[in-house]
Design a protein around this motif. Structure first.
Motif, short mmCIF file in Angstrom:
data_model
loop_
_atom_site.label_atom_id
_atom_site.label_comp_id
_atom_site.label_asym_id
_atom_site.label_seq_id
_atom_site.Cartn_x
_atom_site.Cartn_y
_atom_site.Cartn_z
N PRO A 1 15.14 44.37 20.23
CA PRO A 1 16.02 44.60 21.38
C PRO A 1 15.22 44.97 22.63
CG PRO A 1 16.80 45.78 19.44
CD PRO A 1 15.44 45.26 19.11
N THR A 2 15.73 44.55 23.78
CA THR A 2 15.07 44.85 25.05
C THR A 2 16.07 45.45 26.02
OG1 THR A 2 15.48 42.59 25.85
CG2 THR A 2 13.32 43.04 24.83
N ALA A 3 15.59 46.39 26.82
CA ALA A 3 16.44 47.04 27.82
C ALA A 3 15.62 47.30 29.07
CB ALA A 3 17.00 48.35 27.27
N MET A 4 16.30 47.30 30.21
CA MET A 4 15.68 47.68 31.46
C MET A 4 16.52 48.77 32.11
SD MET A 4 14.43 44.08 33.18
CE MET A 4 13.38 42.90 32.28
N VAL A 5 15.84 49.80 32.60
CA VAL A 5 16.49 50.90 33.30
C VAL A 5 15.85 51.00 34.68
CG1 VAL A 5 17.06 53.35 33.31
CG2 VAL A 5 16.93 52.11 31.13
N HIS B 1 16.05 52.59 38.89
CA HIS B 1 16.58 53.57 39.83
C HIS B 1 16.49 53.06 41.25
CE1 HIS B 1 17.18 57.29 42.05
NE2 HIS B 1 15.98 57.17 42.59
N SER B 2 17.55 53.23 42.03
CA SER B 2 17.56 53.04 43.48
C SER B 2 17.04 51.66 43.89
CB SER B 2 16.77 54.16 44.15
OG SER B 2 17.00 54.20 45.54
N MET B 3 15.92 51.60 44.62
CA MET B 3 15.37 50.31 45.03
C MET B 3 15.06 49.44 43.82
SD MET B 3 11.88 49.44 47.17
CE MET B 3 10.86 49.42 45.67
N GLY B 4 14.59 50.07 42.74
CA GLY B 4 14.34 49.31 41.52
C GLY B 4 15.60 48.67 40.99
N GLY B 5 16.75 49.36 41.16
CA GLY B 5 18.02 48.78 40.75
C GLY B 5 18.38 47.55 41.57
N HIS B 6 18.09 47.62 42.86
CA HIS B 6 18.33 46.44 43.70
C HIS B 6 17.47 45.27 43.24
CE1 HIS B 6 19.04 43.94 47.23
NE2 HIS B 6 17.72 43.76 47.29
N MET B 7 16.19 45.54 43.02
CA MET B 7 15.28 44.47 42.61
C MET B 7 15.72 43.85 41.29
SD MET B 7 13.19 44.18 45.04
CE MET B 7 13.08 45.20 46.52
N ILE C 1 23.60 56.56 29.04
CA ILE C 1 22.69 55.41 28.91
C ILE C 1 22.36 55.14 27.45
CG2 ILE C 1 20.37 54.56 29.44
CD1 ILE C 1 20.57 56.12 32.11
N ASP C 2 22.06 56.21 26.70
CA ASP C 2 21.70 56.03 25.29
C ASP C 2 22.85 55.42 24.49
OD1 ASP C 2 19.19 57.05 25.78
OD2 ASP C 2 19.69 59.08 25.13
N ALA C 3 24.05 55.92 24.71
CA ALA C 3 25.21 55.37 23.99
C ALA C 3 25.44 53.91 24.36
CB ALA C 3 26.46 56.21 24.31
N PHE C 4 25.27 53.60 25.64
CA PHE C 4 25.45 52.22 26.09
C PHE C 4 24.41 51.31 25.45
CE2 PHE C 4 24.19 48.96 29.22
CZ PHE C 4 25.37 48.22 29.30
N LEU C 5 23.15 51.74 25.41
CA LEU C 5 22.10 50.91 24.82
C LEU C 5 22.28 50.79 23.31
CD1 LEU C 5 18.94 52.06 26.83
CD2 LEU C 5 20.43 50.09 27.24
N ASP C 6 22.75 51.84 22.67
CA ASP C 6 23.00 51.76 21.23
C ASP C 6 24.07 50.71 20.93
OD1 ASP C 6 21.13 53.68 20.67
OD2 ASP C 6 22.57 55.33 20.45
N GLU C 7 25.01 50.56 21.84
CA GLU C 7 26.09 49.60 21.65
C GLU C 7 25.66 48.17 21.98
OE1 GLU C 7 30.30 48.39 23.82
OE2 GLU C 7 29.47 50.40 24.13
N THR C 8 24.87 48.01 23.02
CA THR C 8 24.62 46.67 23.57
C THR C 8 23.24 46.08 23.28
OG1 THR C 8 23.95 47.67 25.68
CG2 THR C 8 26.26 47.02 25.46
N ALA C 9 22.23 46.92 23.08
CA ALA C 9 20.86 46.43 22.84
C ALA C 9 20.52 46.61 21.38
CB ALA C 9 19.86 47.19 23.74
N ASP D 1 18.45 42.47 26.84
CA ASP D 1 19.73 42.58 26.13
C ASP D 1 20.71 43.47 26.87
OD1 ASP D 1 19.09 40.97 23.81
OD2 ASP D 1 17.71 42.57 23.25
N ALA D 2 20.20 44.47 27.59
CA ALA D 2 21.08 45.39 28.32
C ALA D 2 20.32 45.99 29.50
CB ALA D 2 21.58 46.50 27.40
N VAL D 3 21.10 46.42 30.50
CA VAL D 3 20.53 46.97 31.73
C VAL D 3 21.31 48.23 32.11
CG1 VAL D 3 20.50 46.60 34.24
CG2 VAL D 3 19.61 44.83 32.71
N ALA D 4 20.58 49.24 32.56
CA ALA D 4 21.20 50.41 33.16
C ALA D 4 20.57 50.62 34.53
CB ALA D 4 21.01 51.65 32.30
#
Length: 320
Positions: A123-127, A129-135, A311-319, A148-151
């Motif tokens: 599984p892969t996830a990206m988290v 913040h701020s400008m990083g979220g825009h990118m 975030i952890d609950a979301f990633l456990d569900e989706t990633a 697989d999932a993004v926060a």
């Protein structure tokens, strides 16, 4: 779980002014050879995670959450964007946060993510913040291979320009760039007095200790310190966020996405976050109130731990 409920994991003591044991700090080189400082931590039994910081950030600010996710089994990779942190500078002013074109950062993210993806399976996830979220959202809209999932946390999907109306902020930034000031600092970051530091801290976090950690890292590693953005950065941010909000590609993003924001944000536009989130069918949005400032993952523990639990609950569900 409500914003002020107790999380289901204990508050662990962590030294925020030291690198965790077992990590690896090195450089990833972009296709044009530019050295991008990178940090990796964690066993990877749960999966692999890429953490993207915001404007002016450095890896050190996020060691606490990197350690949290490594403890949960993620192999965590983070990096400093080209031109900030330990990834060099793009002007002669070492404290000016400059980029000629946001597309340069998108290209770096595409290439780095491709190499990161090739490092293993699972599984892969990206988290981000701020400008990083825009990118990250822009890269996904542009067709980057998704995890697989993004926060995204307080993502810069719009710029908070108050007290100026947005049109005036754009006009000023364009005038400054056209008049040859594009590589100069757009404003002065005043921290000479306790009152000035307190004002900046409250825009970022209600936690004076975590804010002091940032100052400590900057004072002890001056090469990673960064001040205000350039006028070109400001113009790029205003134009790129508007283009992304209006892009039809945003509605085609199908990656499961959790968006955390706050109504008290003084740096990014929460109304813009709401508008963009409403256009993505797979996005879930949670908005905090006055208890959270811009740096939600560096807030006081009631907010910070709630955000991590979400975030952890979301990633456990989706990633998976």
């Amino acid at each position: 779980m409500g914003a002020m409920d107790s999380p289901d994991f204990p508050v662990a003591r962590f030294d925020r002014r030291a690198w965790p044991m077992g990590g690896r700090l090195d450089y990833w080189h972009a296709p044009d050879g530019w050295p991008v400082r990178r940090y990796r931590l964690g066993p990877g039994s749960r999966g692999r995670m890429l953490v993207l910081g915001g404007r002016g950030d450095m890896i050190e600010k996020y060691l606490e959450v990197i350690h949290h996710w490594a403890e949960r089994g993620w192999a965590v990779t983070s990096f400093d964007w080209r031109g900030q942190g330990g990834s060099g500078r793009l002007t002669d002013d070492p404290l000016c946060g400059h980029i000629g074109d946001f597309a340069d950062w998108i290209a770096d993210l595409d290439a780095l993510a491709a190499d990161w993806r090739a490092e293993g399976e699972g599984p892969t996830a990206m988290v981000a913040h701020s400008m990083g979220g825009h990118m990250l959202v822009r890269a996904l809209a542009d067709g980057m291979t998704p995890p697989d999932a993004v926060a995204v946390v307080a993502p810069m999907l719009g710029v908070h320009t108050a007290p100026l109306p947005r049109w005036l902020a754009v006009a000023i930034a364009r005038m400054m760039v056209r008049s040859g000031h594009g590589e100069q600092r757009a404003w002065t970051q005043k921290e000479q007095s306790e009152r000035q530091r307190k004002m900046r801290q409250k825009r970022l976090t209600h936690d004076p200790d975590r804010y002091a950690d940032e100052i400590w890292w900057r004072d002890h590693s001056r090469e990673i310190a960064l001040g205000p953005p350039s006028w070109t950065w400001v113009l790029q941010a205003l134009e790129s966020t508007r283009a992304l909000e209006q892009s039809a590609a945003v509605a085609r993003i199908s990656t499961p996405m959790l968006i955390l924001a706050t109504t008290a944000d003084q740096l990014v536009s929460t109304p813009a976050i709401r508008r963009v989130a409403a256009r993505m069918a797979t996005a879930r949005l949670h908005v905090y109130g006055r208890e959270a400032a811009h740096e939600i993952l560096r807030e006081l523990d009631p907010v910070r731990l709630d955000a991590l639990a979400r975030i952890d609950a979301f990633l456990d569900e989706t990633a998976r």
